[in-house]
Design a protein around this motif. Structure first.
Motif, mmCIF file in Angstrom:
data_model
loop_
_atom_site.group_PDB
_atom_site.id
_atom_site.type_symbol
_atom_site.label_atom_id
_atom_site.label_comp_id
_atom_site.label_asym_id
_atom_site.label_seq_id
_atom_site.Cartn_x
_atom_site.Cartn_y
_atom_site.Cartn_z
ATOM 1 N N ALA A 32 0.830 -1.210 0.000
ATOM 2 C CA ALA A 32 0.000 0.000 0.000
ATOM 3 C C ALA A 32 0.862 1.257 0.000
ATOM 4 O O ALA A 32 0.592 2.221 -0.729
ATOM 5 N N LEU A 33 1.929 1.255 0.798
ATOM 6 C CA LEU A 33 2.822 2.415 0.861
ATOM 7 C C LEU A 33 3.545 2.614 -0.469
ATOM 8 O O LEU A 33 3.603 3.735 -1.001
ATOM 9 N N GLU A 35 2.738 1.657 -3.491
ATOM 10 C CA GLU A 35 1.860 2.066 -4.590
ATOM 11 C C GLU A 35 1.386 3.508 -4.415
ATOM 12 O O GLU A 35 1.172 4.214 -5.408
ATOM 13 N N ASP A 36 1.252 3.957 -3.168
ATOM 14 C CA ASP A 36 0.912 5.368 -2.937
ATOM 15 C C ASP A 36 2.013 6.296 -3.444
ATOM 16 O O ASP A 36 1.750 7.449 -3.810
ATOM 17 N N PHE A 37 3.249 5.798 -3.467
ATOM 18 C CA PHE A 37 4.384 6.617 -3.914
ATOM 19 C C PHE A 37 4.789 6.305 -5.361
ATOM 20 O O PHE A 37 5.857 6.700 -5.794
#
Length: 426
Positions: A32-33, A35-37
């Protein structure tokens, strides 16, 4: 006479239910982290040509010299189980010409690596890593981003006792002067070096900085610092890294002995160290490898990445998150074949609706099935037998509250979905 059971290969490990849920939690948090970046997943083979790792990692490293699982295939080609992921990702980047459309790429991958190291607590011969890599960005902000991502990931996993150790390894323009100064120092201190470092000091003196032997580590405390030999460009690059980490409030320590264990690193190298398991130890590390893509046959491409030791991270995270197998939402105690056939259809319909319903497929008594429900941790038990079928209603028992209510057999799946999907029902 029964045959002896087959055991695990030494240095390998089963990851069992109770542990896997924790691993999945770590992996979901990391994905999740990333893909957020803007990172995208890449999946690479676990076997590559041996030459890939010899050329990238370095033939003088312990990994290539001692630790790789290498074998010949039927055609006589040497193949190796991957000891790390970066070289394989570079090979893929080059082979598929991912640089042609846009050289700037961000990748992540999660999977097993293999090294024949001495097995010990938290270190296995098949181990798992979470990797993130950035290609095509020379600016120091890429270095800062990766260290910041590691810090953020550990915070989200409630691993708070961490510090980033950072160093600069310079570049081909400024590193030779440092190597000469280091070689002179090693020659003077040769008597205190281990046999491996006696050999390394002439072939690749930087390898001595990475030696874990206590005598060598003590000797290297008086070694010159590469930071004193950086060219203007490398010094400016490293200064921006430290300035931005300070601005982002990421704790760090400049560590002149930090070189990492692979030959391809240039400029920024870093480790995330933690005291969560007692002695201070690295749980993640990485650095910049601006020359690797070019050395493997691709265009000159700046790049940087890191790897997290997932086995060790899971051990640390488990200190605050005890492993637990997911409990079923519902246990269906079916008595008799007609009830069992009906109950099995309900359980599959509930599963498709996202409600975990377990049941026993044998002919156990109600008492035995209730004991099984307790062992599984089910809070709710649905009881159905011939008498319930005759009455047209089943019993839903709350095991904790010791209460129960009847539910009509007609439209029971819809009723159960409504019950378990209410806020706080699960």
């Amino acid at each position: 006479m029964s045959r002896p059971s087959i055991q695990l290969i030494r240095g390998f490990k089963d990851i069992l239910p109770g542990e896997t849920e924790l691993w999945q939690h770590i992996e979901r948090t990391a994905v999740a982290l990333f893909e957020d970046f803007g990172y995208r997943e890449i999946r690479i083979p676990i076997i590559e040509k041996t030459e890939l790792f010899a050329r990238s990692i370095g033939e003088d490293t312990d990994i290539v010299e001692k630790e790789m699982y290498t074998f010949g295939d039927r055609k006589g080609d040497l193949l190796t189980l991957r000891p790390e992921a970066t070289a394989s990702i570079c090979r893929s980047y080059i082979q598929h010409k991912m640089y042609a459309q846009d050289p700037v790429r961000k990748f992540y991958t999660i999977g097993p690596m293999f090294r024949r190291e001495r097995p010990q607590k938290g270190r296995y011969r098949q181990f798992y890593q979470i990797d993130a890599e950035i290609f095509g960005v020379e600016a120091p902000y890429a270095d800062v981003e990766l260290i910041f991502l590691l810090r953020t990931l550990f915070e989200r996993l409630k691993v708070t006792d961490t510090t980033a150790h950072i160093n600069s390894l310079g570049c081909p323009a400024c590193r030779p002067r440092f190597k000469d100064a280091l070689a002179d120092m090693l020659t003077a201190a040769a008597a205190s070096l281990c046999s491996d470092c006696m050999r390394r000091k002439d072939r690749n003196p930087l390898r001595v900085l990475d030696c874990k032997a206590p005598g060598c580590r003590e000797t290297m405390r008086s070694a010159p610092s590469i930071l004193d030999y950086l060219c203007d460009a490398c010094r400016s690059h490293f200064s921006t890294v430290t300035d931005m980490l300070t601005q982002l409030r990421v704790p760090f320590k400049v560590d002149k002995q930090l070189v990492r264990g692979l030959d391809y690193y240039t400029r920024t190298a870093f480790e995330i160290q933690t005291g969560a398991l007692g002695a201070q130890s690295a749980v993640a590390g990485g650095g910049r490898y601006d020359g690797l893509v070019g050395s493997l046959g691709g265009p000159e491409t700046p790049a940087i990445g890191f790897a997290i030791g997932l086995d060790r991270l899971a051990e640390i995270v488990s200190l605050n998150n005890p492993a637990a197998v997911r409990k079923p939402d519902l246990f269906i105690a079916a008595l008799g074949e007609p009830a069992r056939k009906l109950a099995y259809g309900w359980s599959t319909a509930l599963g498709l609706a996202g409600i975990s319903a377990s049941m026993d497929f044998g002919d156990k008594s109600l008492k035995a099935q209730l004991k099984q429900a307790n062992r599984l941790g089910a809070d709710q038990v649905l009881i159905i037998g011939q008498s319930e079928l005759d009455a047209g209603a089943v019993v839903l028992r709350d095991m904790a509250a010791q209460t129960q209510r009847e539910i009509p057999v007609k439209a029971i799946v819809a009723a159960l979905i409504e019950t378990f999907c209410k806020p706080g029902a699960r």
